[in-house]
Design a protein around this motif. Structure first.
Motif, PDB file in Angstrom:
ATOM      1  N   ALA A 243      46.454  33.823  36.163  1.00 54.14           N
ATOM      2  CA  ALA A 243      46.099  34.334  37.482  1.00 54.14           C
ATOM      3  C   ALA A 243      45.108  35.487  37.368  1.00 54.14           C
ATOM      4  CB  ALA A 243      47.349  34.783  38.226  1.00 54.14           C
ATOM      5  N   SER A 244      43.995  35.371  38.073  1.00 57.65           N
ATOM      6  CA  SER A 244      43.024  36.473  38.099  1.00 57.65           C
ATOM      7  C   SER A 244      43.400  37.527  39.122  1.00 57.65           C
ATOM      8  CB  SER A 244      41.626  35.935  38.411  1.00 57.65           C
ATOM      9  OG  SER A 244      41.566  35.424  39.744  1.00 57.65           O
ATOM     10  N   LEU A 245      44.232  37.140  40.107  1.00 54.31           N
ATOM     11  CA  LEU A 245      44.696  38.064  41.134  1.00 54.31           C
ATOM     12  C   LEU A 245      46.141  37.705  41.474  1.00 54.31           C
ATOM     13  CD1 LEU A 245      43.997  40.334  43.223  1.00 54.31           C
ATOM     14  CD2 LEU A 245      43.447  38.482  44.836  1.00 54.31           C
ATOM     15  N   ILE A 246      46.999  38.723  41.514  1.00 53.76           N
ATOM     16  CA  ILE A 246      48.390  38.535  41.893  1.00 53.76           C
ATOM     17  C   ILE A 246      48.685  39.458  43.070  1.00 53.76           C
ATOM     18  CG2 ILE A 246      50.800  38.671  41.184  1.00 53.76           C
ATOM     19  CD1 ILE A 246      49.853  38.273  38.300  1.00 53.76           C
ATOM     20  N   VAL A 247      49.028  38.879  44.199  1.00 52.82           N
ATOM     21  CA  VAL A 247      49.371  39.645  45.391  1.00 52.82           C
ATOM     22  C   VAL A 247      50.885  39.739  45.477  1.00 52.82           C
ATOM     23  CG1 VAL A 247      49.243  39.761  47.900  1.00 52.82           C
ATOM     24  CG2 VAL A 247      47.277  38.924  46.584  1.00 52.82           C
ATOM     25  N   CYS A 248      51.395  40.955  45.646  1.00 51.48           N
ATOM     26  CA  CYS A 248      52.846  41.200  45.667  1.00 51.48           C
ATOM     27  C   CYS A 248      53.222  41.799  47.021  1.00 51.48           C
ATOM     28  CB  CYS A 248      53.248  42.189  44.577  1.00 51.48           C
ATOM     29  SG  CYS A 248      52.584  41.820  42.937  1.00 51.48           S
ATOM     30  N   ASP A 249      54.341  41.334  47.594  1.00 44.76           N
ATOM     31  CA  ASP A 249      54.765  41.973  48.839  1.00 44.76           C
ATOM     32  C   ASP A 249      55.154  43.425  48.582  1.00 44.76           C
ATOM     33  OD1 ASP A 249      57.065  41.200  47.486  1.00 44.76           O
ATOM     34  OD2 ASP A 249      57.968  40.163  49.182  1.00 44.76           O
ATOM     35  N   ASN A 250      55.677  43.717  47.410  1.00 47.12           N
ATOM     36  CA  ASN A 250      55.936  45.095  46.989  1.00 47.12           C
ATOM     37  C   ASN A 250      55.639  45.175  45.492  1.00 47.12           C
ATOM     38  OD1 ASN A 250      57.453  47.398  45.850  1.00 47.12           O
ATOM     39  ND2 ASN A 250      58.164  47.669  47.949  1.00 47.12           N
TER      40      ASN A 250
ATOM     41  N   LEU B 156      50.422  43.298  49.296  1.00 44.73           N
ATOM     42  CA  LEU B 156      50.093  42.494  50.465  1.00 44.73           C
ATOM     43  C   LEU B 156      49.415  43.349  51.523  1.00 44.73           C
ATOM     44  CD1 LEU B 156      50.310  39.649  51.603  1.00 44.73           C
ATOM     45  CD2 LEU B 156      52.605  40.207  52.420  1.00 44.73           C
ATOM     46  N   ASN B 157      49.816  44.599  51.628  1.00 42.86           N
ATOM     47  CA  ASN B 157      49.159  45.531  52.547  1.00 42.86           C
ATOM     48  C   ASN B 157      47.692  45.725  52.170  1.00 42.86           C
ATOM     49  OD1 ASN B 157      48.970  49.025  52.968  1.00 42.86           O
ATOM     50  ND2 ASN B 157      48.996  47.602  54.674  1.00 42.86           N
ATOM     51  N   ASP B 158      47.406  45.855  50.877  1.00 41.42           N
ATOM     52  CA  ASP B 158      46.015  45.999  50.438  1.00 41.42           C
ATOM     53  C   ASP B 158      45.198  44.748  50.733  1.00 41.42           C
ATOM     54  OD1 ASP B 158      46.396  48.560  49.528  1.00 41.42           O
ATOM     55  OD2 ASP B 158      46.687  47.994  47.438  1.00 41.42           O
ATOM     56  N   LEU B 159      45.823  43.574  50.559  1.00 46.05           N
ATOM     57  CA  LEU B 159      45.122  42.322  50.846  1.00 46.05           C
ATOM     58  C   LEU B 159      44.807  42.199  52.323  1.00 46.05           C
ATOM     59  CD1 LEU B 159      44.222  39.433  49.822  1.00 46.05           C
ATOM     60  CD2 LEU B 159      46.486  38.663  50.581  1.00 46.05           C
ATOM     61  N   MET B 160      45.790  42.435  53.182  1.00 48.87           N
ATOM     62  CA  MET B 160      45.612  42.247  54.613  1.00 48.87           C
ATOM     63  C   MET B 160      44.693  43.296  55.237  1.00 48.87           C
ATOM     64  SD  MET B 160      47.240  39.529  55.400  1.00 48.87           S
ATOM     65  CE  MET B 160      48.525  38.475  54.724  1.00 48.87           C
ATOM     66  N   SER B 161      44.773  44.509  54.741  1.00 47.95           N
ATOM     67  CA  SER B 161      43.969  45.588  55.315  1.00 47.95           C
ATOM     68  C   SER B 161      42.565  45.650  54.740  1.00 47.95           C
ATOM     69  CB  SER B 161      44.667  46.937  55.075  1.00 47.95           C
ATOM     70  OG  SER B 161      44.712  47.237  53.680  1.00 47.95           O
ATOM     71  N   GLY B 162      42.347  44.977  53.617  1.00 49.34           N
ATOM     72  CA  GLY B 162      41.041  45.023  52.968  1.00 49.34           C
ATOM     73  C   GLY B 162      40.813  46.286  52.165  1.00 49.34           C
ATOM     74  N   LYS B 163      41.888  47.064  51.908  1.00 53.21           N
ATOM     75  CA  LYS B 163      41.727  48.327  51.179  1.00 53.21           C
ATOM     76  C   LYS B 163      41.342  48.110  49.719  1.00 53.21           C
ATOM     77  CE  LYS B 163      45.734  50.097  52.136  1.00 53.21           C
ATOM     78  NZ  LYS B 163      46.872  51.037  52.178  1.00 53.21           N
ATOM     79  N   SER B 164      41.802  47.003  49.138  1.00 57.24           N
ATOM     80  CA  SER B 164      41.528  46.766  47.724  1.00 57.24           C
ATOM     81  C   SER B 164      40.227  46.011  47.552  1.00 57.24           C
ATOM     82  CB  SER B 164      42.675  45.968  47.092  1.00 57.24           C
ATOM     83  OG  SER B 164      42.362  45.634  45.757  1.00 57.24           O
ATOM     84  N   SER B 165      39.485  46.391  46.524  1.00 63.42           N
ATOM     85  CA  SER B 165      38.231  45.687  46.204  1.00 63.42           C
ATOM     86  C   SER B 165      38.467  44.511  45.263  1.00 63.42           C
ATOM     87  CB  SER B 165      37.235  46.663  45.560  1.00 63.42           C
ATOM     88  OG  SER B 165      37.766  47.205  44.355  1.00 63.42           O
ATOM     89  N   ARG B 166      39.692  44.353  44.782  1.00 59.27           N
ATOM     90  CA  ARG B 166      39.986  43.258  43.864  1.00 59.27           C
ATOM     91  C   ARG B 166      40.020  41.934  44.617  1.00 59.27           C
ATOM     92  NH1 ARG B 166      45.160  46.166  40.950  1.00 59.27           N
ATOM     93  NH2 ARG B 166      44.038  47.914  40.020  1.00 59.27           N
ATOM     94  N   ARG B 167      39.392  40.938  44.048  1.00 62.40           N
ATOM     95  CA  ARG B 167      39.377  39.602  44.623  1.00 62.40           C
ATOM     96  C   ARG B 167      39.675  38.591  43.521  1.00 62.40           C
ATOM     97  NH1 ARG B 167      39.441  42.471  48.301  1.00 62.40           N
ATOM     98  NH2 ARG B 167      38.097  42.555  50.152  1.00 62.40           N
ATOM     99  N   ARG B 168      40.114  37.416  43.912  1.00 67.03           N
ATOM    100  CA  ARG B 168      40.325  36.369  42.919  1.00 67.03           C
ATOM    101  C   ARG B 168      38.969  35.937  42.387  1.00 67.03           C
ATOM    102  NH1 ARG B 168      42.902  31.069  45.554  1.00 67.03           N
ATOM    103  NH2 ARG B 168      42.691  30.331  43.411  1.00 67.03           N
ATOM    104  N   ASP B 169      38.892  35.702  41.090  1.00 64.80           N
ATOM    105  CA  ASP B 169      37.657  35.210  40.491  1.00 64.80           C
ATOM    106  C   ASP B 169      37.381  33.807  41.013  1.00 64.80           C
ATOM    107  OD1 ASP B 169      37.587  37.553  39.061  1.00 64.80           O
ATOM    108  OD2 ASP B 169      38.456  36.678  37.236  1.00 64.80           O
ATOM    109  N   GLU B 170      36.103  33.503  41.190  1.00 62.46           N
ATOM    110  CA  GLU B 170      35.736  32.189  41.711  1.00 62.46           C
ATOM    111  C   GLU B 170      36.203  31.097  40.750  1.00 62.46           C
ATOM    112  OE1 GLU B 170      31.795  29.798  43.387  1.00 62.46           O
ATOM    113  OE2 GLU B 170      31.634  31.879  42.712  1.00 62.46           O
ATOM    114  N   GLY B 171      36.873  30.093  41.303  1.00 66.65           N
ATOM    115  CA  GLY B 171      37.363  28.998  40.474  1.00 66.65           C
ATOM    116  C   GLY B 171      38.504  29.386  39.568  1.00 66.65           C
TER     117      GLY B 171
END
Length: 347
Positions: A253-260, A288-303
């Protein structure tokens, strides 16, 4: 005599609290509104004390435990807690869930909601909320590992945010996976195939749902089975002694989103095992808050593989139970309780 006549700091609550049964919850619940409500809640700024860590009290001699999950969701009409009581009795282990909601505008107890279905609804709706932000748009093939309540609820929730053109399901019991395939195929109008191995289910899938810990707490999902672009949802490992996905899944996984994030990294057996196996976690995990709010600059790598990892949160319980309460009240299905609580006035 009214207590407020004796002590002006105490007065009776104006309205009786309501009770919402699981039958009522099932009658009024709607997937997409629940998903959108959770996305809105997680997009708002969360204070440091809005979602405290869950607590577990246990008595060894009594063979009983109580788990509490509290939250004050920002911008919500309600705040409160979910309580999960477990005990071993003459008939075996018994669990009961209850969500207690307070009105944020008055501080009064608003409702007591049977939490059994709420738990399944909120877990699946939150996974769908995360998936909606993580996975590419367009029709998808879904792999389901598991055939129980959570697997069914998640399949319905995912179908509310993505068009599914095929579903493959695996669980250890052939009759259960066949029943799952028949039921979901009829309800969703989608081709659903029961297959003989988890690898067969996962191969070629765009979305992979892991919703069944294996016997013996051995991982049921391995990284080598995943397509390079797959999005993984993992919900089954919420405590240190529980396993669901192999460390190779976490590594891919290049990105892991966690509820906490803290609870996922410190209390999920999957993540503890991945760290022990040398997988770097801190650089790829966001909330999950960072993902939904857009606060984090981390994104999943393409593909590249992305994963949503859940241990559950009181915010999810309160938001979904609050939505159910409002729908039940509007439908005239919320039952007033024949009780009153005294409200203490301070200041």
């Amino acid at each position: 005599m009214n207590p407020s006549d004796v002590n002006p700091s105490v007065s009776a609550a104006a309205d009786a609290p309501l009770f919402v049964s699981s039958e009522t919850a099932a009658a009024v619940f709607q997937w997409l509104p629940a998903v959108r409500a959770l996305q809105e809640s997680y997009a708002r700024p969360l204070g440091p004390h809005a979602i405290p860590r869950r607590t577990i009290a246990a008595g060894a001699a009594e063979r009983a435990s109580l788990r509490t999950m509290t939250a004050v969701p920002p911008g919500s009409r309600y705040y409160g807690a979910k309580l999960m009581g477990m005990a071993f009795g003459p008939s075996g282990r018994q669990l009961e869930y209850v969500v207690v909601l307070f009105d944020a505008t008055t501080g009064s107890l608003a409702a007591i909601v049977d939490g059994n279905l709420v738990t399944a609804y909120r877990t699946a709706a939150t996974s769908a909320a995360a998936l909606d932000r993580l996975a590419p748009q367009g029709a998808a093939r879904l792999a389901v590992l598991g055939s129980g309540l959570e697997a069914r609820m998640h399949t319905l929730a995912i179908a509310s945010v993505r068009e599914l053109h095929e579903i493959r399901v695996y669980s250890p019991t052939p009759t259960k996976r066949a029943e799952f395939a028949d039921a979901m195929g009829a309800e969703l109008g989608v081709r659903v195939h029961a297959v003989d191995s988890p690898a067969e289910a996962v191969g070629g899938a765009d979305i992979v749902l892991a919703a069944a810990r294996s016997y013996g707490e051995k991982p049921i999902l391995h990284g080598a089975w995943l397509e390079p672009h797959a999005t993984v949802i993992s919900i089954g490992s919420t405590l240190p002694d529980q396993r669901e996905v192999d460390s190779t899944v976490v590594a891919r996984a290049s990105l892991i989103v966690c509820d906490n994030v803290e609870e996922v990294l410190e209390e999920s057996g999957d993540m503890l095992a991945a760290r022990q196996d040398g997988v770097g976690l801190d650089a790829k995990c966001i909330s999950l808050n960072d993902l939904m709010s857009g606060k984090s600059s981390r994104r999943r790598d393409e593909g590249a593989v992305a994963m949503y990892k859940s241990v559950g949160s009181g915010l999810q319980d309160v938001v979904v139970a609050g939505m159910i309460l409002d729908l039940a009240r509007a439908a005239g299905l919320a039952a007033p309780l024949p009780i009153r609580f005294e409200t203490k006035r301070i200041g």
